[in-house]
Write an enzyme that holds these catalytic residues in place. Structure first.
Site, PDB file in Angstrom:
ATOM      1  N   MET A  38       0.818  -1.203   0.000  1.00  0.00           N
ATOM      2  CA  MET A  38       0.000   0.000   0.000  1.00  0.00           C
ATOM      3  C   MET A  38       0.862   1.268   0.000  1.00  0.00           C
ATOM      4  O   MET A  38       0.648   2.156  -0.827  1.00  0.00           O
ATOM      5  CB  MET A  38      -0.944   0.009   1.206  1.00  0.00           C
ATOM      6  CG  MET A  38      -1.927  -1.131   1.227  1.00  0.00           C
ATOM      7  SD  MET A  38      -2.952  -1.236  -0.255  1.00  0.00           S
ATOM      8  CE  MET A  38      -4.068   0.128  -0.026  1.00  0.00           C
ATOM      9  N   ASP A  70      10.783   3.302   5.094  1.00  0.00           N
ATOM     10  CA  ASP A  70      10.491   1.953   5.594  1.00  0.00           C
ATOM     11  C   ASP A  70      11.661   1.548   6.482  1.00  0.00           C
ATOM     12  O   ASP A  70      12.740   2.139   6.402  1.00  0.00           O
ATOM     13  CB  ASP A  70      10.322   0.953   4.440  1.00  0.00           C
ATOM     14  CG  ASP A  70       9.491  -0.261   4.851  1.00  0.00           C
ATOM     15  OD1 ASP A  70       8.327  -0.357   4.427  1.00  0.00           O
ATOM     16  OD2 ASP A  70      10.014  -1.120   5.618  1.00  0.00           O
ATOM     17  N   VAL A  92       2.105   1.357   7.582  1.00  0.00           N
ATOM     18  CA  VAL A  92       2.927   0.273   8.130  1.00  0.00           C
ATOM     19  C   VAL A  92       2.001  -0.884   8.496  1.00  0.00           C
ATOM     20  O   VAL A  92       0.799  -0.823   8.248  1.00  0.00           O
ATOM     21  CB  VAL A  92       3.773   0.729   9.351  1.00  0.00           C
ATOM     22  CG1 VAL A  92       4.617   1.947   8.999  1.00  0.00           C
ATOM     23  CG2 VAL A  92       2.905   1.033  10.558  1.00  0.00           C
ATOM     24  N   LYS A 147       1.531   1.141  15.102  1.00  0.00           N
ATOM     25  CA  LYS A 147       1.048   2.394  14.501  1.00  0.00           C
ATOM     26  C   LYS A 147       1.163   3.549  15.498  1.00  0.00           C
ATOM     27  O   LYS A 147       1.552   4.653  15.136  1.00  0.00           O
ATOM     28  CB  LYS A 147      -0.395   2.230  14.016  1.00  0.00           C
ATOM     29  CG  LYS A 147      -0.481   1.346  12.754  1.00  0.00           C
ATOM     30  CD  LYS A 147      -1.783   1.513  12.023  1.00  0.00           C
ATOM     31  CE  LYS A 147      -2.013   0.482  10.939  1.00  0.00           C
ATOM     32  NZ  LYS A 147      -1.362   0.734   9.658  1.00  0.00           N
ATOM     33  N   SER A 176      -6.836  -0.465   7.701  1.00  0.00           N
ATOM     34  CA  SER A 176      -8.089  -0.954   7.120  1.00  0.00           C
ATOM     35  C   SER A 176      -9.083  -1.376   8.190  1.00  0.00           C
ATOM     36  O   SER A 176     -10.242  -1.603   7.891  1.00  0.00           O
ATOM     37  CB  SER A 176      -7.824  -2.100   6.144  1.00  0.00           C
ATOM     38  OG  SER A 176      -6.833  -2.949   6.614  1.00  0.00           O
ATOM     39  N   HIS A 181      -8.201   5.809   3.786  1.00  0.00           N
ATOM     40  CA  HIS A 181      -8.205   4.385   3.463  1.00  0.00           C
ATOM     41  C   HIS A 181      -8.267   4.156   1.958  1.00  0.00           C
ATOM     42  O   HIS A 181      -9.305   4.328   1.326  1.00  0.00           O
ATOM     43  CB  HIS A 181      -9.398   3.711   4.162  1.00  0.00           C
ATOM     44  CG  HIS A 181      -9.434   2.228   3.981  1.00  0.00           C
ATOM     45  ND1 HIS A 181     -10.592   1.497   3.962  1.00  0.00           N
ATOM     46  CD2 HIS A 181      -8.426   1.328   3.795  1.00  0.00           C
ATOM     47  CE1 HIS A 181     -10.305   0.230   3.771  1.00  0.00           C
ATOM     48  NE2 HIS A 181      -9.003   0.104   3.672  1.00  0.00           N
ATOM     49  N   GLU A 187     -11.714   6.124   1.430  1.00  0.00           N
ATOM     50  CA  GLU A 187     -12.549   6.478   2.583  1.00  0.00           C
ATOM     51  C   GLU A 187     -11.759   7.469   3.439  1.00  0.00           C
ATOM     52  O   GLU A 187     -10.607   7.201   3.794  1.00  0.00           O
ATOM     53  CB  GLU A 187     -12.878   5.236   3.415  1.00  0.00           C
ATOM     54  CG  GLU A 187     -13.881   4.311   2.740  1.00  0.00           C
ATOM     55  CD  GLU A 187     -14.182   3.059   3.573  1.00  0.00           C
ATOM     56  OE1 GLU A 187     -15.349   2.645   3.606  1.00  0.00           O
ATOM     57  OE2 GLU A 187     -13.247   2.491   4.175  1.00  0.00           O
ATOM     58  N   ASN A 210     -15.744  -2.078   4.117  1.00  0.00           N
ATOM     59  CA  ASN A 210     -15.397  -3.405   4.642  1.00  0.00           C
ATOM     60  C   ASN A 210     -16.433  -3.901   5.636  1.00  0.00           C
ATOM     61  O   ASN A 210     -16.655  -5.111   5.764  1.00  0.00           O
ATOM     62  CB  ASN A 210     -14.007  -3.389   5.293  1.00  0.00           C
ATOM     63  CG  ASN A 210     -12.911  -3.326   4.237  1.00  0.00           C
ATOM     64  OD1 ASN A 210     -13.181  -3.578   3.061  1.00  0.00           O
ATOM     65  ND2 ASN A 210     -11.707  -2.991   4.642  1.00  0.00           N
TER      66      ASN A 210
END
Ligand code: NAD
Length: 711
Positions: free
Chosen positions: A325, A344, A401, A408, A430, A451, A463, A501
């Site tokens: 992502m 990263d 991440v 997070k 998500s 999202h 979203e 979702n």
């Protein structure tokens, strides 16, 4: 619309819709044009006519959809098409040479007007996009486009444009013969005038100018019966591969119109076109597709309304986590010309993300969509790093991440030390509540959800999630950035699974229950495809990953209680057997490289061989779809989103819920809310309380309400 006669005695008609970046046709403009053309036809002092636009990057984007969508009657719809055809026929009949000077978007009615001219000349500019996108709205071109394009560019090229509705750039338009010349943008109008003056000098009459002879091969295809049928059959098969004629009739009706274009005289062909348009405009498919188009345009509008907080302009961005992502998001941000710092903790992830981004741009270079220099420039906008430096000037940082609350929160705490006074922190989680991620933040008002869906460059929805403390500025900024990235934003309240979702998980749960009851995957998946979903629930579970799906299921149950509870046994059994879905090649299906996944019957043994049970597709569809309708209503009731249209756009854009049905709640309206409630009550009696109709649905029945006004 403005007009004047220039010093060369050429009439210049300029499209210039006030207060808008887009030029559109409507009944008034067509009438004005009609009157003007009647005057012009009688004048002998003019040497030519040039259509042009005063707006940069815009010629004419076609007919105003609001006007088409408001017609509910076939005869009136066909009449509307005939009126437009008659105006454009006046253009074609003028004895003066005519040209369209196309400096930007030229779609639908814009292209049809250009086709009625003797010459089409386009600017050598990326902004030029030509096409006949009507099929995407469930109709076909209605102002002569389906009749004038095939003789001009040949059947195969015309079918390609009309049946897919795709847009082409100036060079491609030149290659297929849709435009006569491509010239530098600065000389566009001058060259168009030159072209009509030359034609006027030569004194050729309008019939020889109007339709130029197609190339030999194309003429043969159109004239020789078996060849013509072969070309049409091939186009029909290609269209069938994409959509069913029952759900999306327009491309199939377009075939009829194109056949008429090459076999009948123009007036008869125009009549065929008008009749087909008349039949399609009032159809459910076209009404829904037009509604989706309008709603999408609304949601993508970046105008700040009264009482709204303006967004911050994102000039620099950051991305934390360069996985599937994060890498995708960084690529998209750079694609739009925004410099992006990408962090990263693993060098490998960074390398893969950069290679994937490079690969996407390479593909576009190969397809000549962008130049190599442009690709290099975009690539250079991504600045990778293994530490937290270089984020101080970012207006917004997007976190992608691993899906773990602890991690997070730590990532947020660390970056808060490094970012600027007003930097917004957007998380791509998500399933984790934004409010929880922000729980230990110094500035929870700057934490917001953004999202994206996988794959980032292709999925059109974002979203935007408002946490309990999220500021209006953070929401506005993320919404505005999503629009800039070409996505459709839907603003949702923080909650389990957010909107898409959450609703989708109810379909999945129900599908797993059906399987446990003995309904076969090879029956359930095709049933939902027949309903119009892009894939059945088991294929989708494989795509999502069975371990991820199980995790989402747990989150949903924890938050929503028993009604969201999944029958965990099936996913447990598959995950325990290391069948995780597409990601490791085996789940409910076997996934080979490039092949269509094959159902793996050993799955039945793994889940304890439930006794096979036959259910008709309609029963399966009803259970899975009504489970989602009920949850969609719950989301509205709880204020997860504000309006039914948010649910519908979310489901169409986020899950591919069939566009011809217009979305989940529009589908419920169509079925009839009292029927939906009655069926849900019966399902609740037969299968459990989870189906009990939501309070909102029940009150809608009592008050005789629908989600949308009739029409
Ligand atoms: P992924 O495993 O591909 O990538 C996660 C990356 O984060 C890895 O490269 C990892 O090295 C890196 N990382 C871990 N700790 C880090 C840290 N402290 N600082 C910087 N980088 C760190 O995962 P993904 O699929 O890209 O998912 C990322 C997020 O997006 C998750 O929250 C996930 O729920 C969400 N998401 C995923 C999808 C999907 O379909 N994959 C869809 C929407 C949202």
């Amino acid at each position: 619309m403005l007009w004047h006669v220039d010093e060369d005695s050429v009439l210049r008609i300029t499209f210039d819709r006030k207060g808008d970046k887009v030029n559109l046709l409507n009944a008034d403009i067509l009438q004005e044009l009609d009157h003007l053309l009647q005057d012009v036809a009688g004048r002998t002092d003019l040497k030519g006519l040039v259509f042009q636009s005063s707006k940069p990057g815009m010629f004419l984007a076609g007919m105003d959809i609001e006007q088409i969508a408001s017609v509910n009657d076939s005869a009136r719809a066909a009449d509307g098409a005939r009126q437009g055809q008659a105006v454009f026929q006046r253009v074609a009949d003028l004895s003066l040479p005519t040209a369209a000077a196309i400096g930007g978007t030229c779609l639908g009615g814009g292209t049809e007007l250009a086709l009625a001219c003797d010459f089409r000349i386009a600017a050598d500019d990326d902004k030029v996009r030509m096409g006949l996108p009507e099929v995407q709205l469930g109709i076909i071109p209605g102002f002569g486009g389906s009749q004038r394009l095939p003789p001009l560019v040949g059947m195969p090229a015309a079918l390609d444009l009309i049946l897919t509705g795709r847009m082409i750039d100036a060079r491609r338009a030149k290659r297929i013969g849709l435009v006569d010349r491509v010239v530098p943008a600065a000389y566009l109008e001058r060259e168009a005038v030159k072209l009509v003056l030359e034609a006027s000098e030569r004194g050729v009459d309008s019939t020889t100018r109007a339709i130029r002879p197609s190339r030999f091969k194309e003429t043969l295809m159109a004239r020789v019966g078996p060849l013509r049928r072969y070309v049409l059959d091939r186009a029909r098969r290609a269209a069938e591969g994409k959509a069913s004629p029952e759900h999306y009739p327009a491309p199939f009706r377009a075939l009829e119109a194109v056949e008429a274009a090459v076999t009948r005289p123009l007036p008869e062909g125009l009549d065929v076109e008008a009749r087909i348009v008349g039949e399609l405009i009032p159809s459910r498919t076209s009404k829904n597709l037009m509604w989706l188009f309008k709603t999408n345009t609304d949601l993508k509008s970046d105008t700040v309304r009264e009482g709204e907080v303006p967004p911050r302009k994102v000039r620099r961005a950051g991305v934390l986590g360069a996985g599937i992502m994060g890498g995708g998001i960084a690529q998209l941000v750079a694609e739009k010309g925004i410099p992006v710092r990408m962090k990263d903790i693993r060098y490998d992830s960074i390398l893969t993300a950069l290679q994937t981004a490079q690969g996407l741009w390479e593909k576009r270079v190969r397809r000549r969509k962008i130049t190599r220099r442009e690709a290099d420039r975009r690539m250079a906008l991504i600045a990778p790093t293994l530490d937290d430096t270089g984020f101080a000037h970012a207006d917004l940082v997007i976190e992608a991440v691993v899906e773990n609350l602890e991690v997070k929160q730590q990532v947020l705490a660390a970056i808060e030390q490094r970012i600027g006074e007003r930097t917004i922190f957007a998380t791509n989680t998500s399933s984790l509540p934004i409010t929880d991620i922000a729980a230990r933040a110094l500035h929870p008002e700057r934490v917001v959800g953004m999202h994206f869906f996988n794959p980032v460059h292709r999925m059109p929805l974002v979203e935007v999630i408002r946490g309990r403390q999220t500021s209006p500025e953070a929401v506005a900024t993320v919404r505005s950035l999503a629009i800039r990235l070409g996505k459709t934003p839907v603003v949702v309240k923080d909650g389990p699974g957010f909107l898409v979702n959450r609703i989708l998980s109810f379909q999945m749960n129900e599908a797993l229950r059906l399987l446990a009851e003995g309904v076969r995957i090879e029956v359930a998946d095709p049933a939902m495809k027949a309903f119009g979903m892009p894939m059945g629930p088991f294929r989708l579970l494989d795509e999502i990953g069975l371990d991820t799906a199980r995790h989402v299921g747990e989150v949903m149950t924890a938050a929503l209680g028993r009604r969201a509870e999944a029958d965990g046994r099936i996913l447990d059994a598959l995950v325990a057997a290391d069948r995780l879905g597409k990601k490791n090649g085996k789940g409910f299906y076997r996934h080979g490289k490039g092949d269509e996944p094959q159902l793996d019957p050993s799955v039945y043994k793994l889940i304890g061989e439930p006794t096979p049970r036959d259910l008709p597709p309609e029963t399966i569809q009803e259970r899975l779809v009504f489970a989602m309708v009920n949850e969609g209503a719950n989301c509205l009731e709880e204020g997860v989103v504000r309006e039914p249209r948010d649910v519908d756009m979310g489901m169409v854009m986020g899950t591919g819920f069939p566009p011809f049905r217009g979305g989940l709640l529009r589908h419920a309206d169509r079925v009839g809310i009292p029927i939906v409630v009655d069926r849900l009550s019966r399902l609740a009696d037969a299968h459990g309380e989870r189906f009990r109709p939501s309070e909102l649905l029940q009150s809608m029945v009592r008050n005789q309400q629908r989600f949308y006004p009739v029409g």
